[in-house]
Scaffold this motif. Structure first.
Motif, PDB file in Angstrom:
ATOM      1  N   SER A   1      -7.413   1.041  -2.767  1.00 31.81           N
ATOM      2  CA  SER A   1      -7.353   0.058  -3.847  1.00 31.81           C
ATOM      3  C   SER A   1      -6.258  -0.971  -3.588  1.00 31.81           C
ATOM      4  O   SER A   1      -6.463  -2.178  -3.772  1.00 31.81           O
ATOM      5  N   HIS A   2      -5.085  -0.520  -3.163  1.00 31.75           N
ATOM      6  CA  HIS A   2      -3.986  -1.455  -2.878  1.00 31.75           C
ATOM      7  C   HIS A   2      -4.289  -2.309  -1.648  1.00 31.75           C
ATOM      8  O   HIS A   2      -3.985  -3.505  -1.628  1.00 31.75           O
TER       9      HIS A   2
ATOM     10  N   PHE B   1      -7.695   7.136  -2.525  1.00 26.09           N
ATOM     11  CA  PHE B   1      -8.252   6.206  -3.516  1.00 26.09           C
ATOM     12  C   PHE B   1      -7.251   5.101  -3.851  1.00 26.09           C
ATOM     13  O   PHE B   1      -7.595   3.919  -3.891  1.00 26.09           O
ATOM     14  N   TYR B   2      -6.010   5.503  -4.109  1.00 24.39           N
ATOM     15  CA  TYR B   2      -4.982   4.514  -4.450  1.00 24.39           C
ATOM     16  C   TYR B   2      -4.696   3.581  -3.269  1.00 24.39           C
ATOM     17  O   TYR B   2      -4.534   2.362  -3.451  1.00 24.39           O
TER      18      TYR B   2
ATOM     19  N   ASN C   1      -7.124  -3.298  -0.485  1.00 23.98           N
ATOM     20  CA  ASN C   1      -8.163  -4.289  -0.755  1.00 23.98           C
ATOM     21  C   ASN C   1      -7.854  -5.158  -1.966  1.00 23.98           C
ATOM     22  O   ASN C   1      -8.715  -5.938  -2.390  1.00 23.98           O
ATOM     23  N   ALA C   2      -6.663  -5.025  -2.536  1.00 18.75           N
ATOM     24  CA  ALA C   2      -6.312  -5.781  -3.748  1.00 18.75           C
ATOM     25  C   ALA C   2      -6.424  -7.276  -3.477  1.00 18.75           C
ATOM     26  O   ALA C   2      -5.756  -7.812  -2.591  1.00 18.75           O
TER      27      ALA C   2
ATOM     28  N   THR D   1       0.823  -1.209   0.000  1.00 19.64           N
ATOM     29  CA  THR D   1       0.000   0.000   0.000  1.00 19.64           C
ATOM     30  C   THR D   1       0.854   1.254   0.000  1.00 19.64           C
ATOM     31  O   THR D   1       0.604   2.190  -0.774  1.00 19.64           O
TER      32      THR D   1
ATOM     33  N   SER E   1      -4.529   5.419 -12.695  1.00 18.63           N
ATOM     34  CA  SER E   1      -5.980   5.313 -12.812  1.00 18.63           C
ATOM     35  C   SER E   1      -6.488   6.452 -13.676  1.00 18.63           C
ATOM     36  O   SER E   1      -6.117   7.618 -13.466  1.00 18.63           O
TER      37      SER E   1
END
Length: 297
Positions: free
Chosen positions: A212-213, A208-209, A215-216, A89, A157
């Motif tokens: 996303s990482h 946001f990033y 919860n990847a 992350t 993104s």
């Protein structure tokens, strides 16, 4: 003759209206918070209480215990997965920001063929090749079974790129020109002028990033064959599906035995807490960052 009566939404709210809004907000908050309270309560409950209550603890356990947390951390698998997710992350978010900022700032400045270049960049971002071509590409580039496969494929993104580019375009050109007159180059202008003015939108994009990482899941499932490299979402999946420790988590003699439901909920809590701790620090930037980056004034 035009009526002078204002629309209802422009009138001052009545006490009854304020009370109704307060009740609605309170009900919504309770509906949102109840599942989290239920998960936390179940993770702290003992096996006998969970069995007696049918597997669900509504609010508070009568005899709270940390047996479930001792169970998931005993084998070291969850601790290692937590560290892996944290590193991915942090490193992934940093690389995402660097590349997205560079691309957004470059395409926000007047360049030869700017519209064509922008269209070409966006066109490549809006369409995915599919699972099999992506897998073959990752394997051909030597990133299979490495952490790079979780970061590089999603380095930029399209949404975050557009938000940053629109924000950079809204910065007054006179401010940038004055810095250029003082002898600053493009890189110095970006570092010393543009980024300090972009803290709100950068905080939102970073959030946001990061989420996303953190919860990847799907990319890790596809590209990581070594279970020792699995991040927290994959370990969480095994706990939820199998309902038992992964990698040999054991309890010491004399300690309370954690039930399957308590262990599952404990892993969910461990996965939720880091993001819940980070979000309050960035929440004040959220609305401002999204609006200023998405609206071109």
């Amino acid at each position: 003759m035009k009526s002078s009566q204002r629309p209802p939404w422009m009138e001052a709210p009545t006490k009854a209206g304020l009370a109704l809004k307060g009740v609605v907000i309170a009900v919504v908050c309770l509906l949102v918070l109840y599942p989290f309270v239920n998960i936390l309560a179940t993770s702290l409950a003992g096996e006998s209480e969970i069995t007696r209550r049918g597997g669900i603890i509504p609010l508070f356990p009568s005899e709270p215990t940390l047996a479930a947390y001792r169970t998931i951390f005993a084998g070291g698998v969850v601790s290692h997965a937590l560290l892996v997710s944290a590193v991915i992350t942090v490193v992934g978010t940093a690389l995402n920001l660097v590349v997205t900022i560079a691309l957004a700032y470059g395409l926000s400045r007047p360049i030869v063929g700017g519209r064509f270049v922008l269209t070409a960049v966006l066109f490549t971002m809006l369409f995915g090749a599919g699972i099999i071509p992506n897998f073959l590409l990752v394997k051909a580039l030597g990133m299979y079974n490495s952490y790079a496969s979780l970061i590089v494929p999603g380095l930029v993104s399209a949404f975050n790129f557009l938000v940053l580019r629109n924000f950079f375009q809204n910065i007054p050109a006179e401010l940038l020109d004055s810095a250029r007159i003082d002898g600053a180059g493009d890189f110095a202008i970006l570092i010393r002028v543009v980024l300090p003015l972009s803290k709100a939108v950068l905080a939102v994009v970073a959030l946001f990033y990061a989420v996303s990482h953190w919860n990847a899941f799907f990319n890790a499932l596809l590209y990581l064959s070594d279970t020792g490299k699995w991040p927290l979402p994959l370990v969480l999946r095994l706990y939820v599906l199998q309902g038992q420790p992964v990698g040999g988590g054991t309890e010491s003699p004399g300690e309370a035995v954690a039930s399957i439901q308590a262990v599952q909920m404990a892993v969910v809590v461990v996965a939720l807490v880091p993001i819940l701790c980070v979000y309050p620090f960035l929440q004040r930037y959220f609305t401002k960052g999204v609006l200023t980056g998405a609206i071109k004034g």
